[in-house]
Each structure stands twice: as structure tokens, then as C-alpha cells.
Design a protein around this motif. Structure first.
Motif: not given
Length: 240
Positions: A121-123, A137-146, A185-194
Motif C-alpha cells: 500500500r505504500a507504493r 489511481a494516485f489519489t486512491q493509492a495515497d488515501a489508502k496508505f494513510h 512512494e519513497a516517503e511512504h515506504l520509509a513510514v511503512a518500514e519503520a
């Protein structure tokens, strides 16, 4: 233990109607501030008013449409500059807290497999030739991650508040530059990995950094959205 079979939920007509209206709003087919005629939409979509009203009630709960006495539903208008700043101030208070709490509960992710789900979901989707579909698609993916991070915090109150705040950014995301998608995406992945590594302080810091950078990107998109929504000046007639 045997594997539990999870059957996909049957999509109701109200669900399909919600998806269609959501898509139209996200792509500005139904622009900010547009008045929504229940009779007109029902005829246009060839459905009865019952699933339409259910879908509109759901969109209202998410902050995508507003209902006013005696005037019916309208698409939620664009944020003012003051509202935009307030929104990000609130997000910076709530979402780093949600990320920190999610990291504190991350042991459950390893048992249920939600850790990998959070990475997925971070991607963000790749940008393609169809700009409107890419933005949607970006809007939906970003909202879903948060929303996922908020849900993993374990706080229903926090999750609901974050979802509602996030809905107000949907139109501004449509003006995000394509290169910003990779940065997000890079910022989302940093949050997810932490979160998955069960590091609350790192998760909180990563989410705060993401929101601060996102605020800058959205400020530019906000200006573009305002310019697009502004009434066009009438061309003066040439004197004869």
C-alpha cells in the motif's frame, strides 16, 4: 491450523453507485461546488433513488459532498487558503501519532501478514499516458496508505478523523506533478518500514517528514487548483 477461506463481499448497487460518483468527483467530472440533482443523476445512471441516496450519504460522511437544508447535495468546494493550512496543521498533529501507535502494535503485523500488505500500500502506481486515470489511481493509492496507517494505530477515533481530513485533499492531488509520485512512494515506504520494524519514534519522524514535504507539493497543487477553478475573464468585444 487450516487456512481460513475469505469470500469476497458481494458488491451492492449502492457500492457501484458510490464508486462511480467517487470517480466522477475525483476526476472533476463533477467539479467542486457543483449542485447534484438526485433526479438527474438517477436518470443519467439508470438507477433508482435508493442506492443513489445511500451512495451520497457515504460520500457525505467522507467529506466529498455536502448536504444543505432545502438545497440538497453539492460537491464539496475547494479549500480556502486558511482551511488548507489548518488541514495540514491537524494532519501533522494526528498522523505522526497514528504512525507511532501503529509501530507499537507492529508485532501483530508479523503474525497476520499485514506488514507486507503495508509495503504494498505504500507504493504508488506508475504515471502513464492517461493523465486523468493516473491522477485518480494516485489519489486512491495515497488515501489508502494513510487510511491503513491510521487503521493500524488501533484507534477508531483517530482513524475516522484522519480519513475525513484526507478526503479534502482529493481535488488538489489531481494537480500534483508526475515527478512527485515517486517522491511520495519513497516517503511512504520509509513510514511503512519503520512501522514494520516496530520503531515508534522513527515511524513518527518519517510520517512528519512526509507530511511536511507533502504540504509543499500540495501548496503548489492548491494554487493550480484555485487557478483552474477561478472564473475566466470575459473577452472584450472589439470596437467597430
Amino acid at each position: 491450523m487450516g487456512e481460513v477461506q475469505v469470500r469476497p463481499q458481494r458488491q451492492t448497487l449502492a457500492d457501484k453507485t458510490y464508486d462511480e460518483l467517487n470517480s466522477r468527483i475525483m476526476q472533476s467530472v463533477l467539479p467542486p461546488g457543483a449542485k447534484l440533482s438526485i433526479d438527474g443523476l438517477a436518470r443519467q445512471m439508470a438507477i433508482s433513488q435508493t442506492p443513489l441516496r445511500e451512495a451520497l450519504a457515504r460520500l457525505e460522511a467522507e467529506g466529498l459532498v455536502e448536504r444543505r437544508p432545502l438545497s440538497g447535495y453539492t460537491v464539496t468546494p475547494l479549500l480556502t487558503t486558511e482551511e488548507f493550512n489548518d488541514l495540514f496543521d491537524l494532519r501533522l498533529l494526528m498522523e505522526p501519532l497514528a504512525a507511532s501507535r501503529a509501530a507499537g502494535r507492529a508485532g501483530k503485523f508479523h503474525m497476520t501478514g499485514s506488514g507486507e500488505e503495508l509495503r504494498v500500500r505504500a507504493r504508488t502506481p506508475e504515471y502513464n499516458a492517461d493523465a486523468k486515470l493516473s491522477q485518480l489511481a494516485f489519489t486512491q493509492a495515497d488515501a489508502k496508505f494513510h487510511a491503513s496507517v491510521a487503521e493500524y494505530s488501533g484507534s477508531g477515533v483517530l482513524s475516522k478523523a484522519i480519513r475525513r481530513l484526507d478526503a479534502h485533499l482529493h481535488l488538489h492531488r489531481a494537480y500534483i506533478a508526475p515527478e512527485s509520485i515517486g517522491e511520495t512512494e519513497a516517503e511512504h515506504l520509509a513510514v511503512a518500514e519503520a512501522i514494520i520494524a516496530q520503531q515508534p519514534l522513527a515511524a513518527e519522524a518519517a510520517m512528519r517528514r512526509h507530511l511536511e514535504l507533502s504540504r509543499v507539493r500540495h501548496a503548489a497543487a492548491f494554487t493550480a487548483a484555485e487557478a483552474a477553478a477561478a472564473p475566466k475573464p470575459k473577452r472584450a468585444r472589439a470596437s467597430r
